[in-house]
Design a protein around this motif. Sequence first.
Motif, PDB file in Angstrom:
ATOM      1  N   TYR A   5       0.807  -1.208   0.000  1.00 54.19           N
ATOM      2  CA  TYR A   5       0.000   0.000   0.000  1.00 54.19           C
ATOM      3  C   TYR A   5       0.846   1.266   0.000  1.00 54.19           C
ATOM      4  O   TYR A   5       0.404   2.333  -0.460  1.00 54.19           O
ATOM      5  CB  TYR A   5      -0.928   0.013   1.227  1.00 54.19           C
ATOM      6  CG  TYR A   5      -1.804  -1.224   1.299  1.00 54.19           C
ATOM      7  CD1 TYR A   5      -2.926  -1.343   0.479  1.00 54.19           C
ATOM      8  CD2 TYR A   5      -1.516  -2.263   2.176  1.00 54.19           C
ATOM      9  CE1 TYR A   5      -3.736  -2.472   0.548  1.00 54.19           C
ATOM     10  CE2 TYR A   5      -2.299  -3.388   2.241  1.00 54.19           C
ATOM     11  CZ  TYR A   5      -3.411  -3.497   1.421  1.00 54.19           C
ATOM     12  OH  TYR A   5      -4.204  -4.614   1.472  1.00 54.19           O
ATOM     13  N   LEU A   6       2.070   1.159   0.516  1.00 56.50           N
ATOM     14  CA  LEU A   6       2.936   2.330   0.611  1.00 56.50           C
ATOM     15  C   LEU A   6       3.970   2.388  -0.502  1.00 56.50           C
ATOM     16  O   LEU A   6       4.736   3.356  -0.584  1.00 56.50           O
ATOM     17  CB  LEU A   6       3.657   2.337   1.976  1.00 56.50           C
ATOM     18  CG  LEU A   6       2.740   2.383   3.207  1.00 56.50           C
ATOM     19  CD1 LEU A   6       3.567   2.338   4.485  1.00 56.50           C
ATOM     20  CD2 LEU A   6       1.853   3.621   3.183  1.00 56.50           C
ATOM     21  N   LEU A  57      -5.051 -11.479  -5.656  1.00 54.06           N
ATOM     22  CA  LEU A  57      -5.097 -10.496  -6.733  1.00 54.06           C
ATOM     23  C   LEU A  57      -6.321  -9.595  -6.602  1.00 54.06           C
ATOM     24  O   LEU A  57      -6.253  -8.386  -6.844  1.00 54.06           O
ATOM     25  CB  LEU A  57      -5.099 -11.217  -8.089  1.00 54.06           C
ATOM     26  CG  LEU A  57      -5.154 -10.326  -9.325  1.00 54.06           C
ATOM     27  CD1 LEU A  57      -3.922  -9.416  -9.371  1.00 54.06           C
ATOM     28  CD2 LEU A  57      -5.260 -11.161 -10.599  1.00 54.06           C
ATOM     29  N   SER A  58      -7.450 -10.172  -6.204  1.00 53.01           N
ATOM     30  CA  SER A  58      -8.677  -9.368  -6.063  1.00 53.01           C
ATOM     31  C   SER A  58      -8.525  -8.311  -4.976  1.00 53.01           C
ATOM     32  O   SER A  58      -8.897  -7.123  -5.154  1.00 53.01           O
ATOM     33  CB  SER A  58      -9.859 -10.283  -5.743  1.00 53.01           C
ATOM     34  OG  SER A  58     -10.061 -11.216  -6.777  1.00 53.01           O
ATOM     35  N   VAL A  59      -7.961  -8.696  -3.809  1.00 57.65           N
ATOM     36  CA  VAL A  59      -7.790  -7.755  -2.696  1.00 57.65           C
ATOM     37  C   VAL A  59      -6.827  -6.636  -3.080  1.00 57.65           C
ATOM     38  O   VAL A  59      -7.092  -5.429  -2.872  1.00 57.65           O
ATOM     39  CB  VAL A  59      -7.316  -8.496  -1.438  1.00 57.65           C
ATOM     40  CG1 VAL A  59      -6.954  -7.491  -0.327  1.00 57.65           C
ATOM     41  CG2 VAL A  59      -8.399  -9.447  -0.950  1.00 57.65           C
ATOM     42  N   LEU A  60      -5.683  -7.005  -3.648  1.00 53.62           N
ATOM     43  CA  LEU A  60      -4.686  -5.997  -4.009  1.00 53.62           C
ATOM     44  C   LEU A  60      -5.161  -5.116  -5.159  1.00 53.62           C
ATOM     45  O   LEU A  60      -4.861  -3.915  -5.195  1.00 53.62           O
ATOM     46  CB  LEU A  60      -3.366  -6.679  -4.372  1.00 53.62           C
ATOM     47  CG  LEU A  60      -2.682  -7.459  -3.232  1.00 53.62           C
ATOM     48  CD1 LEU A  60      -1.389  -8.074  -3.741  1.00 53.62           C
ATOM     49  CD2 LEU A  60      -2.415  -6.558  -2.034  1.00 53.62           C
ATOM     50  N   TYR A  73      -9.217   3.128   1.549  1.00 50.41           N
ATOM     51  CA  TYR A  73      -9.107   1.677   1.320  1.00 50.41           C
ATOM     52  C   TYR A  73      -8.693   1.020   2.626  1.00 50.41           C
ATOM     53  O   TYR A  73      -8.156   1.685   3.528  1.00 50.41           O
ATOM     54  CB  TYR A  73      -8.089   1.369   0.223  1.00 50.41           C
ATOM     55  CG  TYR A  73      -6.702   1.886   0.540  1.00 50.41           C
ATOM     56  CD1 TYR A  73      -5.783   1.079   1.212  1.00 50.41           C
ATOM     57  CD2 TYR A  73      -6.313   3.195   0.193  1.00 50.41           C
ATOM     58  CE1 TYR A  73      -4.520   1.560   1.507  1.00 50.41           C
ATOM     59  CE2 TYR A  73      -5.062   3.667   0.485  1.00 50.41           C
ATOM     60  CZ  TYR A  73      -4.157   2.842   1.129  1.00 50.41           C
ATOM     61  OH  TYR A  73      -2.921   3.315   1.438  1.00 50.41           O
ATOM     62  N   LYS A  74      -8.944  -0.296   2.673  1.00 52.76           N
ATOM     63  CA  LYS A  74      -8.573  -1.051   3.869  1.00 52.76           C
ATOM     64  C   LYS A  74      -7.321  -1.869   3.581  1.00 52.76           C
ATOM     65  O   LYS A  74      -7.195  -2.473   2.520  1.00 52.76           O
ATOM     66  CB  LYS A  74      -9.703  -1.993   4.301  1.00 52.76           C
ATOM     67  CG  LYS A  74     -10.935  -1.260   4.776  1.00 52.76           C
ATOM     68  CD  LYS A  74     -11.994  -2.247   5.273  1.00 52.76           C
ATOM     69  CE  LYS A  74     -13.223  -1.516   5.802  1.00 52.76           C
ATOM     70  NZ  LYS A  74     -14.245  -2.464   6.308  1.00 52.76           N
ATOM     71  N   THR A  75      -6.432  -1.901   4.531  1.00 51.01           N
ATOM     72  CA  THR A  75      -5.185  -2.672   4.391  1.00 51.01           C
ATOM     73  C   THR A  75      -5.410  -4.102   4.879  1.00 51.01           C
ATOM     74  O   THR A  75      -5.071  -4.473   6.012  1.00 51.01           O
ATOM     75  CB  THR A  75      -4.073  -1.997   5.194  1.00 51.01           C
ATOM     76  OG1 THR A  75      -4.492  -1.877   6.557  1.00 51.01           O
ATOM     77  CG2 THR A  75      -3.750  -0.627   4.639  1.00 51.01           C
ATOM     78  N   LEU A  77      -4.048  -6.764   3.645  1.00 50.18           N
ATOM     79  CA  LEU A  77      -2.795  -7.541   3.621  1.00 50.18           C
ATOM     80  C   LEU A  77      -1.625  -6.587   3.812  1.00 50.18           C
ATOM     81  O   LEU A  77      -0.940  -6.192   2.846  1.00 50.18           O
ATOM     82  CB  LEU A  77      -2.654  -8.301   2.283  1.00 50.18           C
ATOM     83  CG  LEU A  77      -3.739  -9.349   2.002  1.00 50.18           C
ATOM     84  CD1 LEU A  77      -3.610  -9.852   0.587  1.00 50.18           C
ATOM     85  CD2 LEU A  77      -3.637 -10.486   3.014  1.00 50.18           C
ATOM     86  N   PRO A  78      -1.363  -6.193   5.044  1.00 53.45           N
ATOM     87  CA  PRO A  78      -0.237  -5.275   5.304  1.00 53.45           C
ATOM     88  C   PRO A  78       1.096  -5.996   5.279  1.00 53.45           C
ATOM     89  O   PRO A  78       1.832  -6.030   6.265  1.00 53.45           O
ATOM     90  CB  PRO A  78      -0.563  -4.722   6.696  1.00 53.45           C
ATOM     91  CG  PRO A  78      -1.299  -5.823   7.367  1.00 53.45           C
ATOM     92  CD  PRO A  78      -2.101  -6.513   6.302  1.00 53.45           C
ATOM     93  N   LEU A  79       1.365  -6.660   4.135  1.00 53.38           N
ATOM     94  CA  LEU A  79       2.589  -7.458   4.004  1.00 53.38           C
ATOM     95  C   LEU A  79       3.608  -6.687   3.183  1.00 53.38           C
ATOM     96  O   LEU A  79       3.264  -5.941   2.256  1.00 53.38           O
ATOM     97  CB  LEU A  79       2.285  -8.799   3.317  1.00 53.38           C
ATOM     98  CG  LEU A  79       1.241  -9.695   4.018  1.00 53.38           C
ATOM     99  CD1 LEU A  79       0.951 -10.929   3.174  1.00 53.38           C
ATOM    100  CD2 LEU A  79       1.727 -10.109   5.388  1.00 53.38           C
ATOM    101  N   PRO A  80       4.869  -6.862   3.468  1.00 50.29           N
ATOM    102  CA  PRO A  80       5.893  -6.177   2.669  1.00 50.29           C
ATOM    103  C   PRO A  80       5.903  -6.728   1.247  1.00 50.29           C
ATOM    104  O   PRO A  80       5.503  -7.860   0.976  1.00 50.29           O
ATOM    105  CB  PRO A  80       7.191  -6.482   3.413  1.00 50.29           C
ATOM    106  CG  PRO A  80       6.911  -7.687   4.225  1.00 50.29           C
ATOM    107  CD  PRO A  80       5.446  -7.626   4.594  1.00 50.29           C
ATOM    108  N   VAL A  81       6.399  -5.924   0.332  1.00 53.46           N
ATOM    109  CA  VAL A  81       6.388  -6.294  -1.098  1.00 53.46           C
ATOM    110  C   VAL A  81       7.253  -7.528  -1.346  1.00 53.46           C
ATOM    111  O   VAL A  81       6.902  -8.395  -2.162  1.00 53.46           O
ATOM    112  CB  VAL A  81       6.854  -5.091  -1.946  1.00 53.46           C
ATOM    113  CG1 VAL A  81       6.938  -5.483  -3.421  1.00 53.46           C
ATOM    114  CG2 VAL A  81       5.905  -3.931  -1.766  1.00 53.46           C
TER     115      VAL A  81
END
Length: 429
Positions: A5-6, A57-60, A73-75, A77-81
């Motif tokens: 997200y960032l 894929l749908s969430v992202l 938007y809601k995070t 999946l706050p996972l690193p890239v």
Amino acid sequence: MKSFYLSSASAQSILLTAMFLSLVLSLFLLLASFGRQHGKWKGYLHFFVFLFLFILLSVLLEAFSKIGKGLEYKTWLPLPVWLLWSILFAADCLTIWELAELQRMGKQTLSSDSIKQALDMLPDGICYFAPSGSVKLCNRQMDSLFRTISRSDLQTLAELQAALSNCDAGSSVTQVSRERQTYLFPDGKVWRYRQNEVKASDGVLYTEAVFSDVTELYHKNLELKAQIRKLKSISSELKWLSDNALALTREKEVLSAKTKLHDDMGAGLIAIRHILNHNGTEKTENAMNLFRQAVSAIKYDNACPQGHSELDEFLHDAGAIGVKVNLSGDLPGQADLRGVVILAMRECLTNSVRHAGAATLYITVEKKEDSISVRITNDGRPPETEIIPRGGLRNLYRHVLDLGGTMEIQSKPSFALTVVLPAIKESTE
């Protein structure tokens, strides 16, 4: 490291594109493994991988679209890239590995297409018919052969059987042998047809029809028949030569005997002249005896009437050379048996005079229910060595064998020839 997200828009786009391609690859794997015997747990694994990639894929993608529009938007999946890339890489490796495994198994597994392709490569014409008579499986060679016979496509077993039974009348195919079901096609090839039933694993009976190429065997058979006819012709010629050789041998022996008589008469005439000019001596007395014998033999020969049987001619020839024949028993009435017996008697007559100096020939003929035995001996000198059949005796042995008989030669203590021939029953009406 920043989360999805960032991260920048370009990094997000690249990740989403790679994830979409992985989803497509996973879907292809799921479809390729459908219906294959691949293990249930692997099928579930493929489905869960596809479902996981689809949800991820749908969430992202939803968050990416809202970030671009500046919406909240809601995070989820706050996972690193880097973790997302690792998950994607692991899923891709698993998918590619499974695709390679499916391809390898596909090469080792028989399918309907591979069976049909293998059947088409066979040189023989093969077709399988269902119990109803319709075509179940047919290769190209069978289609080509049937089209040559009937100029149509093969549909049922009844059509094939009807075309084969009427091939001579309705096509250019010729039936060479009805018993062996062999057919000659216009291209010169010969095919043999056979039909039998085969049972499948499910118990259903199918009819198997096969055309086998027997062209080479057919031509070899023709060559063999031609060679047999040639051998029969050569055999007939050899028999004719052998029979003529017997006649020539007999004429030679008679000529030799007449030459001896001529020489004896010449010696007698010289002895008469010597007696007239001088007194008689022992040599002139012996020459006179030979002269008397020669005159007696010529007188006997001239006194013999013509046109008698073979036995009469034999007795006459024996008397002409000064040999007495003591015959016991009757000769067989059949012409073949009688001819061989006369031949044996003549051969023994010639040999007894030439080699043994015999004056009497003893012939004994015994008739039994299934055989005729002839034994011939003489009063001449016994053979010095073991007699080995050659010349006339060998020729006589061949004639005896042709009639299914046996011949035995005795050398010690005296000569004896025994011929046993099977009796031929005369037909009575």
